[in-house]
Design an enzyme around this catalytic site. Structure first.
Site, PDB file in Angstrom:
ATOM      1  N   GLY A   1      14.103  -6.592  53.005  1.00 25.73           N
ATOM      2  CA  GLY A   1      13.726  -7.975  53.232  1.00 25.73           C
ATOM      3  C   GLY A   1      15.034  -8.520  53.115  1.00 25.73           C
ATOM      4  O   GLY A   1      15.323  -8.846  51.742  1.00 25.73           O
TER       5      GLY A   1
ATOM      6  N   SER B   1      13.723  -6.725  60.605  1.00 23.30           N
ATOM      7  CA  SER B   1      13.076  -7.900  59.990  1.00 23.30           C
ATOM      8  C   SER B   1      11.660  -8.309  60.555  1.00 23.30           C
ATOM      9  O   SER B   1      10.872  -8.460  59.833  1.00 23.30           O
ATOM     10  CB  SER B   1      13.865  -9.449  59.982  1.00 23.30           C
ATOM     11  OG  SER B   1      15.187  -8.933  59.507  1.00 23.30           O
TER      12      SER B   1
ATOM     13  N   GLU C   1       8.238  -4.528  45.385  1.00 24.01           N
ATOM     14  CA  GLU C   1       9.486  -3.876  46.009  1.00 24.01           C
ATOM     15  C   GLU C   1      10.757  -4.780  46.013  1.00 24.01           C
ATOM     16  O   GLU C   1      11.837  -4.241  45.385  1.00 24.01           O
ATOM     17  CB  GLU C   1       9.105  -3.677  47.655  1.00 24.01           C
ATOM     18  CG  GLU C   1      10.474  -3.280  48.261  1.00 24.01           C
ATOM     19  CD  GLU C   1      10.359  -2.854  49.767  1.00 24.01           C
ATOM     20  OE1 GLU C   1       9.209  -2.784  49.963  1.00 24.01           O
ATOM     21  OE2 GLU C   1      11.351  -2.598  50.193  1.00 24.01           O
TER      22      GLU C   1
HETATM   23  C1  LIG Z   1      20.908   1.762  53.185  1.00 24.18           C
HETATM   24  C2  LIG Z   1      19.659   1.317  53.814  1.00 24.18           C
HETATM   25  C3  LIG Z   1      18.333   1.726  53.558  1.00 24.18           C
HETATM   26  C4  LIG Z   1      16.959   1.364  54.076  1.00 24.18           C
HETATM   27  N1  LIG Z   1      15.935   1.985  53.532  1.00 24.18           N
HETATM   28  C5  LIG Z   1      14.833   1.774  54.333  1.00 24.18           C
HETATM   29  C6  LIG Z   1      13.591   2.442  54.170  1.00 24.18           C
HETATM   30  O1  LIG Z   1      13.379   3.324  53.352  1.00 24.18           O
HETATM   31  N2  LIG Z   1      12.711   2.013  54.893  1.00 24.18           N
HETATM   32  C7  LIG Z   1      12.532   1.320  55.844  1.00 24.18           C
HETATM   33  O2  LIG Z   1      11.811   1.124  56.501  1.00 24.18           O
HETATM   34  N3  LIG Z   1      13.855   0.498  56.183  1.00 24.18           N
HETATM   35  C8  LIG Z   1      15.082   0.778  55.359  1.00 24.18           C
HETATM   36  N4  LIG Z   1      16.117   0.194  55.518  1.00 24.18           N
HETATM   37  C9  LIG Z   1      16.193  -0.783  56.674  1.00 24.18           C
HETATM   38  C10 LIG Z   1      16.199  -2.436  56.099  1.00 24.18           C
HETATM   39  O3  LIG Z   1      14.914  -2.721  55.531  1.00 24.18           O
HETATM   40  C11 LIG Z   1      16.570  -3.364  57.494  1.00 24.18           C
HETATM   41  O4  LIG Z   1      17.787  -2.897  57.733  1.00 24.18           O
HETATM   42  C12 LIG Z   1      16.516  -4.761  57.234  1.00 24.18           C
HETATM   43  O5  LIG Z   1      15.050  -4.979  56.860  1.00 24.18           O
HETATM   44  C13 LIG Z   1      16.926  -5.635  58.248  1.00 24.18           C
HETATM   45  O6  LIG Z   1      16.470  -5.038  59.635  1.00 24.18           O
HETATM   46  P1  LIG Z   1      17.590  -4.818  60.621  1.00 24.18           P
HETATM   47  O7  LIG Z   1      18.569  -3.917  60.017  1.00 24.18           O
HETATM   48  O8  LIG Z   1      16.614  -4.512  61.883  1.00 24.18           O
HETATM   49  O9  LIG Z   1      18.223  -6.291  60.745  1.00 24.18           O
HETATM   50  P2  LIG Z   1      17.918  -7.614  61.826  1.00 24.18           P
HETATM   51  O10 LIG Z   1      16.136  -7.715  61.677  1.00 24.18           O
HETATM   52  O11 LIG Z   1      18.058  -7.211  63.240  1.00 24.18           O
HETATM   53  O12 LIG Z   1      18.460  -8.715  61.010  1.00 24.18           O
HETATM   54  C14 LIG Z   1      20.084  -8.858  61.523  1.00 24.18           C
HETATM   55  C15 LIG Z   1      20.449 -10.162  60.766  1.00 24.18           C
HETATM   56  O13 LIG Z   1      19.788 -11.343  61.350  1.00 24.18           O
HETATM   57  C16 LIG Z   1      18.974 -11.843  60.256  1.00 24.18           C
HETATM   58  N5  LIG Z   1      17.662 -12.414  60.635  1.00 24.18           N
HETATM   59  C17 LIG Z   1      16.437 -11.710  61.166  1.00 24.18           C
HETATM   60  N6  LIG Z   1      15.475 -12.649  61.351  1.00 24.18           N
HETATM   61  C18 LIG Z   1      15.897 -13.576  60.827  1.00 24.18           C
HETATM   62  C19 LIG Z   1      15.049 -15.067  60.714  1.00 24.18           C
HETATM   63  N7  LIG Z   1      13.747 -15.253  61.065  1.00 24.18           N
HETATM   64  N8  LIG Z   1      15.806 -16.014  59.992  1.00 24.18           N
HETATM   65  C20 LIG Z   1      17.216 -15.896  59.773  1.00 24.18           C
HETATM   66  N9  LIG Z   1      17.867 -14.759  59.828  1.00 24.18           N
HETATM   67  C21 LIG Z   1      17.247 -13.698  60.481  1.00 24.18           C
HETATM   68  C22 LIG Z   1      19.022 -10.957  59.174  1.00 24.18           C
HETATM   69  O14 LIG Z   1      18.758 -11.585  57.880  1.00 24.18           O
HETATM   70  C23 LIG Z   1      20.178 -10.320  59.143  1.00 24.18           C
HETATM   71  O15 LIG Z   1      21.104 -11.091  58.682  1.00 24.18           O
HETATM   72  C24 LIG Z   1      17.170   0.347  54.922  1.00 24.18           C
HETATM   73  C25 LIG Z   1      18.540  -0.016  55.377  1.00 24.18           C
HETATM   74  C26 LIG Z   1      19.699   0.558  54.668  1.00 24.18           C
HETATM   75  C27 LIG Z   1      20.956  -0.050  55.227  1.00 24.18           C
END
Ligand SMILES: Cc1cc2nc3c(=O)[nH]c(=O)nc-3n(C[C@H](O)[C@H](O)[C@H](O)COP(=O)(O)OP(=O)(O)OC[C@H]3O[C@@H](n4cnc5c(N)ncnc54)[C@H](O)[C@@H]3O)c2cc1C
Length: 383
Positions: free
Chosen positions: A367, A133, A245
């Site tokens: 996102g 994120s 997106e």
């Molecule tokens: C099947 C799949 C396909 C994907 N494909 C791609 C791709 O092609 N390219 C790519 O770059 N990424 C991809 N992703 C990654 C995806 O975009 C990220 O998993 C997502 O953005 C969340 O990031 P994170 O997993 O690091 O979670 P984190 O950022 O660690 O978040 C964990 C939790 O904390 C919450 N959180 C974080 N910040 C805040 C805030 N400021 N306020 C409130 N809550 C918050 C989040 O909403 C979440 O619930 C993919 C993921 C999956 C599972």
């Protein structure tokens, strides 16, 4: 479902042809992709030949030059047969616009043409093991050395990670920039470049046929000519593209809701309990009435946004609302419809079981829904 006024005859004609193609060439492959954990290059090439990659990309490079509603039709028809493995939308609607909008002539000739024909499959690598994120915090670095960048870092969860031929990599070209997002740039990295390695194809609970992978860059030398747009402008480019997106996710979510609902309506008419179809119980009727109502309302909002997007309006707040609302609705529809299937809903044999698992990620990627609410709140004037 009410007649959807955004689509004209040309879109419906396109939909009918596409549906025939999907039923003949895509649907029969879905189960195989789900077992293999990936799609295949041949199908991508077939989609390219038929004009289903880059339908809205410029004709000069082989694209269809059509409006975004044609892309929406593709997203809906793919979702209708649950071919989520084949991420045409990621390729055409999310990755390709970076080349169209920010690529120079040489990059477009080379990469856009190949992507539209299906010779080259695209991916975008933002997320890292330590940051998702909080995109401005990416640790992957691309440090300039003469006419090259030396790329080092690790990405994870990258869709099309195994199968892609070209990755748009988000990296810091200036790790000491303040604020940090000003140090971010986008680099085009070809799949066969030395120092670029693909890690595991990750084992997920849903979207089984979609390859989602780790990517590693170890002293990977990338020519400066592969820089997309200007150095330090990467974050801005990413933000500019996110409206589309997120809209694609909302469009897909609504199509998935309709599919789950249609299948469940058919099921409750056939299945009997206590000597009568389960669809005659008031609870079943009320549940389905509620879901059908929410789906109509969600679709009306998404259609309004599609029309606004085609006009070129800035609708970041509304698209964030739609992404969060429709993906939560998709999860609700899948869970309620599974319940109405009874024990059969828990069996792999019934597609509703897959819908339930596939829905889970929709509120996380592109996102997370929490980030959507942060964006909405900010645009409501709350900091
Ligand atoms: C099947 C799949 C396909 C994907 N494909 C791609 C791709 O092609 N390219 C790519 O770059 N990424 C991809 N992703 C990654 C995806 O975009 C990220 O998993 C997502 O953005 C969340 O990031 P994170 O997993 O690091 O979670 P984190 O950022 O660690 O978040 C964990 C939790 O904390 C919450 N959180 C974080 N910040 C805040 C805030 N400021 N306020 C409130 N809550 C918050 C989040 O909403 C979440 O619930 C993919 C993921 C999956 C599972």
């Amino acid at each position: 479902m009410m007649r959807r006024e955004i689509f004209g005859d040309e879109h419906e004609h396109f939909r009918a042809e596409l549906r025939r193609f999907i039923e003949a060439e895509i649907e029969p492959r879905v189960a195989g992709w789900n077992s293999a954990g990936t799609t295949d290059h041949e199908t991508w090439k077939r989609c390219g030949e038929q004009g289903y990659l880059g339908a809205s990309a410029p004709e000069k490079y082989g694209g269809g030059g059509a409006d975004f509603l044609f892309e929406a039709v593709i997203i809906e028809e793919i979702a209708r047969v649950r071919a989520h493995a084949l991420m045409l939308s990621l390729h055409s609607d999310i990755c390709m616009p970076y080349l169209t909008h920010y690529g120079n002539e040489e990059q477009k000739e080379r990469h856009l043409t190949a992507a539209i024909s299906g010779e080259s499959i695209l991916a975008i690598a933002m997320t890292e093991p330590g940051t998702g994120s909080d995109l401005a915090n990416v640790q992957t670095r691309a440090i300039r050395d003469g006419d090259e960048y030396v790329l080092n870092g690790a990405k994870t969860f990258i869709s099309n990670g195994q199968i892609c031929n070209l990755v748009i990599v988000v990296a810091k070209t200036d790790p000491s920039a303040d604020p940090p997002h000003r140090g971010i740039s986008l680099l085009l990295v070809e799949g066969d470049r030395e120092g670029f390695e693909r890690g595991r194809n990750l084992d997920k609970i849903g979207l089984k046929g979609q390859d989602t992978s780790e990517l590693f860059f170890n002293d990977c030398r990338v020519p400066v000519a592969n820089l997309l747009g200007k150095e330090g402008q990467g974050f801005k480019m990413l933000m500019n593209q996110l409206q589309q997106e997120r809209l694609t996710i909302a469009v897909g979510s609504m199509a998935s809701c309709r599919r789950s609902l249609d299948d469940t309506l058919a099921y409750v008419k056939e299945r009997t309990a206590f000597g009568q179809p389960i669809g005659t119980f008031q609870n079943t009727q009320f549940k389905l009435a509620e879901l059908a109502t929410k789906v109509e309302i969600g679709q009306a909002f998404v259609d309004k946004l599609l029309a606004a997007h085609v006009r070129g309006d800035e609708i970041v707040k509304e698209v964030s609302m739609a992404k969060y609302f429709t993906t939560d609705l998709q999860k609700e529809v899948a869970a309620e419809c599974l319940q109405l299937h009874g024990g059969y809903g828990f069996m792999e044999e019934y597609p509703i079981a897959r819908d339930y698992r596939d829905a889970a990620v929709q509120s996380i990627y592109a996102g997370s829904n929490e980030i959507m609410k942060v964006i909405i709140a900010r645009r409501l004037g709350l900091e």
